[in-house]
Motif scaffolding. Sequence first.
Motif, PDB file in Angstrom:
ATOM      1  N   VAL A  83      54.987  67.183   2.843  1.00 33.04           N
ATOM      2  CA  VAL A  83      55.521  66.715   1.562  1.00 33.04           C
ATOM      3  C   VAL A  83      57.029  66.502   1.615  1.00 33.04           C
ATOM      4  O   VAL A  83      57.551  65.511   1.112  1.00 33.04           O
ATOM      5  CB  VAL A  83      55.151  67.695   0.425  1.00 33.04           C
ATOM      6  N   LEU A  84      57.759  67.435   2.215  1.00 32.72           N
ATOM      7  CA  LEU A  84      59.215  67.333   2.322  1.00 32.72           C
ATOM      8  C   LEU A  84      59.643  67.456   3.778  1.00 32.72           C
ATOM      9  O   LEU A  84      59.030  68.196   4.555  1.00 32.72           O
ATOM     10  CB  LEU A  84      59.902  68.433   1.501  1.00 32.72           C
ATOM     11  N   TYR A 128      60.209  61.607  -5.769  1.00 34.59           N
ATOM     12  CA  TYR A 128      58.970  60.969  -6.232  1.00 34.59           C
ATOM     13  C   TYR A 128      58.181  60.476  -5.027  1.00 34.59           C
ATOM     14  O   TYR A 128      58.707  59.782  -4.160  1.00 34.59           O
ATOM     15  CB  TYR A 128      59.286  59.800  -7.166  1.00 34.59           C
ATOM     16  N   THR A 129      56.900  60.844  -4.996  1.00 34.63           N
ATOM     17  CA  THR A 129      56.077  60.510  -3.840  1.00 34.63           C
ATOM     18  C   THR A 129      54.651  60.218  -4.288  1.00 34.63           C
ATOM     19  O   THR A 129      54.384  60.058  -5.480  1.00 34.63           O
ATOM     20  CB  THR A 129      56.153  61.671  -2.813  1.00 34.63           C
ATOM     21  N   ASP A 130      53.709  60.150  -3.325  1.00 31.03           N
ATOM     22  CA  ASP A 130      52.333  59.816  -3.674  1.00 31.03           C
ATOM     23  C   ASP A 130      51.487  61.052  -3.942  1.00 31.03           C
ATOM     24  O   ASP A 130      50.273  60.949  -4.135  1.00 31.03           O
ATOM     25  CB  ASP A 130      51.682  58.940  -2.588  1.00 31.03           C
ATOM     26  N   VAL A 131      52.101  62.235  -3.941  1.00 28.04           N
ATOM     27  CA  VAL A 131      51.404  63.451  -4.365  1.00 28.04           C
ATOM     28  C   VAL A 131      52.153  64.027  -5.557  1.00 28.04           C
ATOM     29  O   VAL A 131      53.317  63.710  -5.779  1.00 28.04           O
ATOM     30  CB  VAL A 131      51.315  64.496  -3.228  1.00 28.04           C
ATOM     31  N   THR A 173      55.763  54.470  -0.440  1.00 32.69           N
ATOM     32  CA  THR A 173      54.590  54.114  -1.247  1.00 32.69           C
ATOM     33  C   THR A 173      54.967  53.908  -2.709  1.00 32.69           C
ATOM     34  O   THR A 173      54.295  53.164  -3.422  1.00 32.69           O
ATOM     35  CB  THR A 173      53.506  55.202  -1.153  1.00 32.69           C
ATOM     36  N   SER A 174      56.046  54.529  -3.154  1.00 32.97           N
ATOM     37  CA  SER A 174      56.480  54.415  -4.547  1.00 32.97           C
ATOM     38  C   SER A 174      57.177  53.088  -4.836  1.00 32.97           C
ATOM     39  O   SER A 174      57.341  52.714  -5.992  1.00 32.97           O
ATOM     40  CB  SER A 174      57.431  55.561  -4.904  1.00 32.97           C
ATOM     41  N   PHE A 187      53.107  58.089  -9.727  1.00 33.22           N
ATOM     42  CA  PHE A 187      52.040  57.335 -10.389  1.00 33.22           C
ATOM     43  C   PHE A 187      51.413  58.049 -11.580  1.00 33.22           C
ATOM     44  O   PHE A 187      50.660  57.451 -12.330  1.00 33.22           O
ATOM     45  CB  PHE A 187      50.952  56.993  -9.365  1.00 33.22           C
ATOM     46  N   GLU A 188      51.718  59.347 -11.742  1.00 33.43           N
ATOM     47  CA  GLU A 188      51.154  60.100 -12.863  1.00 33.43           C
ATOM     48  C   GLU A 188      52.260  60.876 -13.558  1.00 33.43           C
ATOM     49  O   GLU A 188      53.166  61.388 -12.904  1.00 33.43           O
ATOM     50  CB  GLU A 188      50.080  61.079 -12.370  1.00 33.43           C
TER      51      GLU A 188
END
Length: 409
Positions: free
Chosen positions: A211-212, A173-176, A11-12, A233-234
């Motif tokens: 997550v992992l 780096y991920t979407d959370v 997603t990144s 993204f943040e």
Amino acid sequence: MPRLVMKFGGTSVADLDRIRNAAARIKREVDAGYDVAVVVSAMSGKTNELVGWVRESGALYDAREYDAVVSSGEQVTSGLMALTLQAMGIEARSWQGWQVPVRTTSAHGAARIEDIETQNLDAKFSDGMQVAVIAGFQGLSPENRITTLGRGGSDTTAVAFAAALGAERCDIYTDVDGIYTTDPRIVAEARKLDRIAYEEMLELASLGAKVLQTRSVELAMRYKVRLQVLSSFEDKPGTLVCDEEEIMESNVVSGVAFQRDEAKLTLISVADRPGIAAAIFGPLADAGVNVDMIVQNISEEGRTDMTFSCPVDEVPHARKALEQAMERGEINYHGLDADTNVAKVSIVGIGMRSHAGVAKKMFRALANDGVNIKVITTSEIKVSVLIDRKYLELAVRALHDAFDLEKAN
């Protein structure tokens, strides 16, 4: 120069805008003085598309060609990321698994990393390369064929490179934006953790936290690689996965994990004799059934019941393996009861080692909300229960509240 590994999930890097966004983050680390190894996944959805094409080509496909096709998604991403970084004035180039090389086993589709030879990378960094963009999820077999590492393989690639390169840290780096006490979609008050111990993260990952990937955490724990989970993204602080000694104080329970799609199978009236467990679980292992919780009942008149859990989609394989073992005369049972409407809920925390009464508190919280427990298993830092699936979200909320996980210690 100090080294840093940065990993970007699908997603990144889903499109060119997101690749540019990731490149900007990489540039910040280069400007801060790091040599950076970037591990990239395929663009979001591309791996599934490639897998679909392979399966359409024929039911009995060659696993070696499967890997050749499926690994191409990461090759595209690594090339695009290198081009984007070059356009920003950064000395970058792409690397495929075979170019490093990343040495793996020959288990196509589920290979394991055996060694990463860093001489080529070291030489290029010495010559002025600032960023090595590495295709995740892939390596090279002893037969010099491309291999892939299975689900979550890019996380494993990133941690392995951090260990091999002696990196200061591995940033995922991920979407959370980090690791939470439980899924915020179920518990709105779920709290992001600043730090979590390797052992806790390993338990949470194996118990359903997405997550992992479990293998990546195992590798990080073995080689003491400091892992940081961050949002692509943040610009927010993430969660650091580190050694227990780096955590000054922690809650008794750090998180609540769950798996929805579990099944409970009971072999009714099995002969209670030495070797019966091996006779049951050997064929299940050979059939690739991932057995989890196991409970044997009290023996009566030389026979007993044996209960175990497994993913619900593996029930047909389990049933077939046990029926075949019965036909071969290896086991004898009077019936097989399969409950495919259960879920597993677990609490995890290194603080359990030094605190009594954690299981009592868990069971009371579930009882107060009318949740019946079907099976229980424990370890030094976790307690897991099987419950009816319809009570899953109620149970997660009850346990999160009971252990005050919305509050930092």
